[in-house]
Design a protein around this motif. Structure first.
Motif, short mmCIF file in Angstrom:
data_model
loop_
_atom_site.label_atom_id
_atom_site.label_comp_id
_atom_site.label_asym_id
_atom_site.label_seq_id
_atom_site.Cartn_x
_atom_site.Cartn_y
_atom_site.Cartn_z
N GLY A 31 41.58 36.26 50.84
CA GLY A 31 40.97 35.01 51.25
C GLY A 31 41.41 33.86 50.37
O GLY A 31 41.70 34.04 49.18
N PHE A 32 41.48 32.68 50.95
CA PHE A 32 42.01 31.50 50.26
C PHE A 32 41.23 31.17 48.99
O PHE A 32 41.82 30.90 47.94
N ASP A 33 39.91 31.20 49.05
CA ASP A 33 39.08 30.75 47.94
C ASP A 33 39.09 31.71 46.75
O ASP A 33 38.75 31.31 45.63
N LYS A 34 39.49 32.95 46.95
CA LYS A 34 39.41 33.95 45.89
C LYS A 34 40.73 34.18 45.16
O LYS A 34 40.84 35.09 44.33
N VAL A 35 41.73 33.38 45.47
CA VAL A 35 43.04 33.52 44.83
C VAL A 35 43.29 32.30 43.95
O VAL A 35 43.11 31.16 44.39
N SER A 36 43.71 32.53 42.71
CA SER A 36 43.98 31.42 41.80
C SER A 36 45.46 31.09 41.76
O SER A 36 46.31 31.91 42.15
N VAL A 37 45.78 29.91 41.28
CA VAL A 37 47.17 29.51 41.13
C VAL A 37 47.88 30.43 40.14
O VAL A 37 49.05 30.78 40.33
N ALA A 38 47.18 30.84 39.10
CA ALA A 38 47.77 31.74 38.10
C ALA A 38 48.18 33.07 38.74
O ALA A 38 49.23 33.63 38.41
N GLU A 39 47.35 33.56 39.65
CA GLU A 39 47.67 34.82 40.32
C GLU A 39 48.88 34.67 41.25
O GLU A 39 49.70 35.58 41.37
N ILE A 40 48.99 33.53 41.88
CA ILE A 40 50.15 33.27 42.74
C ILE A 40 51.42 33.22 41.89
O ILE A 40 52.44 33.79 42.26
N ALA A 41 51.33 32.56 40.75
CA ALA A 41 52.48 32.47 39.84
C ALA A 41 52.90 33.85 39.38
O ALA A 41 54.10 34.19 39.36
N GLU A 42 51.93 34.68 39.03
CA GLU A 42 52.25 36.03 38.57
C GLU A 42 52.91 36.85 39.67
O GLU A 42 53.90 37.55 39.44
N ALA A 43 52.40 36.74 40.89
CA ALA A 43 52.97 37.49 42.01
C ALA A 43 54.39 37.05 42.33
O ALA A 43 55.22 37.85 42.75
N ALA A 44 54.66 35.76 42.13
CA ALA A 44 56.00 35.22 42.42
C ALA A 44 56.93 35.32 41.22
O ALA A 44 58.09 34.93 41.30
N GLU A 45 56.37 35.82 40.11
CA GLU A 45 57.15 36.00 38.87
C GLU A 45 57.69 34.68 38.34
O GLU A 45 58.86 34.55 37.97
N VAL A 46 56.81 33.67 38.34
CA VAL A 46 57.15 32.38 37.74
C VAL A 46 55.95 31.95 36.89
O VAL A 46 54.88 32.57 36.92
N SER A 47 56.13 30.87 36.13
CA SER A 47 55.03 30.36 35.33
C SER A 47 54.08 29.54 36.21
O SER A 47 54.45 29.06 37.28
N LYS A 48 52.85 29.36 35.71
CA LYS A 48 51.89 28.54 36.43
C LYS A 48 52.40 27.11 36.55
O LYS A 48 52.22 26.45 37.58
N MET A 49 53.09 26.63 35.50
CA MET A 49 53.64 25.27 35.55
C MET A 49 54.69 25.14 36.65
O MET A 49 54.80 24.08 37.28
#
Length: 212
Positions: A31-49
């Motif tokens: 769900g959209f509300d339960k995913v953080s930007v940090a988690e997206i960065a980790e999944a894509a193997e990039v930094s949060k920045m």
């Protein structure tokens, strides 16, 4: 799509696609509300920045591809050839987008595109912003018509009809693709429906804003 791009540009496009794919998969799972930007960065193997270098926030990860097309209709009307009406220009661009299986007319069955479309439909906050994009498209089109000398109220009436016709056609395409039909199977019907829709529109706007 990457033809003529530099290596740097291709890498940026690949990173953007990887972020969109990772975000779509996580949103679909939790769900959209339960995913953080940090988690997206980790999944894509990039930094949060890096995520913020490409997208202003989490909503933009979903809506940025749609936002890029806000000015499409206004642009095609502004750039139409002498002798071509506004309605004819919009019809021409829409049919060309169907032929190209363009996501902007709801006719791309790429998994990441379908995932984003489904997420928008299921998330009220995203639906509100998507509606705002449609209203901005309407405003931009009306502005072009006013710039050409049309009365503001008439320009807005015409723009409303053109945008509403496109939106109804896009929605019909999206519904079939989200139901599981492949884009190539839907395309012939999408063309036929678009022709019928614009034919109906022509009965009221056929000669409107024909460039002299």
């Amino acid at each position: 799509m990457t033809e003529g791009m530099s290596l740097r540009e291709r890498k940026k496009l690949q990173t953007r696609h990887r972020l969109l794919t990772a975000a779509t998969e996580l949103f679909a799972e939790r769900g959209f509300d339960k995913v953080s930007v940090a988690e997206i960065a980790e999944a894509a193997e990039v930094s949060k920045m890096t995520v913020f270098n490409y997208f202003a926030g989490k909503e933009d990860l979903v809506l940025a591809p749609m936002e890029e097309h806000i000015g499409d209709v206004a642009r095609v009307v502004r750039d139409r050839a002498p002798g071509e009406s506004a309605a004819a220009a919009v019809r021409r661009q829409f049919l060309a987008a169907i032929e190209a299986r363009d996501p902007s007319v709801g006719l791309s069955d790429a998994p990441v595109v379908l995932g984003l479309r489904r997420l928008i439909q299921e998330t009220p906050a995203l639906l509100i912003r998507a509606h705002a994009f449609s209203m901005r498209s309407f405003d931009l089109l009306a502005e072009v018509l006013v710039e050409e000398g049309e009365e503001p109220s008439i320009a807005r009436i015409a723009a409303a009809q053109l945008i509403a016709t496109r939106n109804a056609l896009i929605s019909a395409n999206q519904m079939r693709l989200l139901a599981g039909e492949p884009a190539d199977a839907v395309a012939p019907d999408a063309v036929a429906l678009a022709e019928r829709g614009f034919d109906l529109l022509d009965k009221g706007l056929g000669d409107f804003a024909t460039r002299s």
